[in-house]
Scaffold this motif. Sequence first.
Motif, PDB file in Angstrom:
ATOM      1  N   LYS A 187      -3.539   6.921  -3.801  1.00 19.72           N
ATOM      2  CA  LYS A 187      -2.928   6.670  -2.490  1.00 19.72           C
ATOM      3  C   LYS A 187      -2.901   5.178  -2.184  1.00 19.72           C
ATOM      4  O   LYS A 187      -1.930   4.659  -1.619  1.00 19.72           O
ATOM      5  N   ALA A 188      -3.968   4.469  -2.553  1.00 20.16           N
ATOM      6  CA  ALA A 188      -4.008   3.026  -2.333  1.00 20.16           C
ATOM      7  C   ALA A 188      -2.940   2.326  -3.162  1.00 20.16           C
ATOM      8  O   ALA A 188      -2.302   1.370  -2.700  1.00 20.16           O
ATOM      9  N   GLY A 194      -0.110   3.513  -3.949  1.00 23.51           N
ATOM     10  CA  GLY A 194       1.175   3.768  -3.313  1.00 23.51           C
ATOM     11  C   GLY A 194       1.479   2.798  -2.188  1.00 23.51           C
ATOM     12  O   GLY A 194       2.638   2.515  -1.888  1.00 23.51           O
ATOM     13  N   LYS A 195       0.417   2.278  -1.581  1.00 27.97           N
ATOM     14  CA  LYS A 195       0.606   1.306  -0.492  1.00 27.97           C
ATOM     15  C   LYS A 195       0.792  -0.113  -1.010  1.00 27.97           C
ATOM     16  O   LYS A 195       1.092  -1.025  -0.239  1.00 27.97           O
ATOM     17  N   LYS A 196       0.578  -0.279  -2.340  1.00 25.93           N
ATOM     18  CA  LYS A 196       0.756  -1.586  -2.990  1.00 25.93           C
ATOM     19  C   LYS A 196      -0.007  -2.692  -2.256  1.00 25.93           C
ATOM     20  O   LYS A 196       0.513  -3.762  -1.961  1.00 25.93           O
ATOM     21  N   SER A 197      -1.250  -2.393  -1.950  1.00 22.09           N
ATOM     22  CA  SER A 197      -2.071  -3.357  -1.228  1.00 22.09           C
ATOM     23  C   SER A 197      -3.294  -3.704  -2.043  1.00 22.09           C
ATOM     24  O   SER A 197      -4.067  -2.833  -2.424  1.00 22.09           O
ATOM     25  N   ALA A 233      -7.571  -2.724  -1.638  1.00 20.39           N
ATOM     26  CA  ALA A 233      -7.474  -1.616  -0.684  1.00 20.39           C
ATOM     27  C   ALA A 233      -8.672  -0.680  -0.743  1.00 20.39           C
ATOM     28  O   ALA A 233      -8.921   0.063   0.201  1.00 20.39           O
ATOM     29  N   GLN A 274      -9.551  -1.727   4.560  1.00 15.85           N
ATOM     30  CA  GLN A 274      -8.819  -0.499   4.292  1.00 15.85           C
ATOM     31  C   GLN A 274      -9.791   0.637   3.938  1.00 15.85           C
ATOM     32  O   GLN A 274     -10.519   1.092   4.807  1.00 15.85           O
TER      33      GLN A 274
END
Length: 417
Positions: A34-35, A37-40, A43, A61
Amino acid sequence: MAERFTNWSGSVSFTPRSRETPKNSEQVADIVQKARGKKSRGAVRPVGSGHSSVPLFNTDQSLVSLEKLSGVVSADPIKQRATVLPGTGLRDLGAQLAEYGVAMENLGDVDYQAIAGAISTGTHGSGITLGNLSSTMIGGKLINGLGEEVAFGVDAGDEPTDGAGSDLLRAAQVSLGALGILTSLTLRVEEAHQLHRQNWITHIDWVLENYRELVDTNRSMDFYWYPRSDLAQVRMLNKPGEEPNLTPEGEPYSYLKKDETGPNYQVIPNDRMLHFEEMEYMLSFDDQLAAFREVRERVKTKHRSEVGWRVLVRTIAADHALISNAEAGYRGGVPTMTIALLQNNTLPFKRYFDDIEPIFRSFDGRPHWGKKHTCEGKELAELYPEWETFRKIRRQMDPEGIFLNDYLRELFGEEES
């Protein structure tokens, strides 16, 4: 937003967006996916007991607590191996291993930490033939930055030779949580055993005069120096019947403060009702204690009135982890001596620590990864012969920087990547 997280000593505090408590490796992998997917970057950060005094676990996060991944999965007294889950507290681990007839080789001064956090930061006890906790991890599994579960060490069929293993194992042994999130650890253990602990109070001069013999004749020996009195507390830990003859009995100011025998996991750790800040550096073993003598004189000259706690001196056997501060290559296989400054967390510590730290650095010291220091990444890189090997493996395991918070990004020089 989750509740604000504050570390054990109270000096590191932050508020993550969420605090995750996965129950299995699949849930850990899902958090990482999931992290991604946020491209952060940065995270996801794992956290154990929060005993570290530097911002290793900081994130705005996902803070991942492994408290529900706890317990001993299996143990083999014949092979002297045990598989444990990462969130297992050291305080609980000893009793759980004892049910299988095995024990950790050594433990640290306190047992508040979770096993994964203790290993990932190079936590150690004392004993010139005893390695840090990280050196006992011979395999395991982790979820990398791509959300994949990766086996390493004996779990991947890699049997260590001459005490060393694959580069991935050696990176995972002290990883600062920068490779991924540990989901299983395979530890080298030994037969469950009792230890006889004796704590002697004596004058520091007796310790200095007899230091080498104390180190050589005890399974585990460390000492505290009390700056205001110039007394020392010498702690000797040996298997019953193997105690050395050398003690300060009969010396001026000397008396036996504690004398107890029990399982190693009960006898080694100290109870710490008061919380504290700590700076600890790892130096080449020196039976003349030159660095300690210099620290002692500086403290007596400038800091005696403000130091509420003591100075702790321990030893560690050399090991093979890539960025272990007891790693053999840096000092040609010479064992490590550690000197720690402790100060009540309610008292000022920065002026004291900042003034003593250059002494440690002048002896080519390397700071403990989980304790206060002011070293930056470029300085630390010069202290580790295999620093670039670790960085390469870190990038392979976490190419998108999912686990790199601001602190780790600076540490490993990844600001621009």
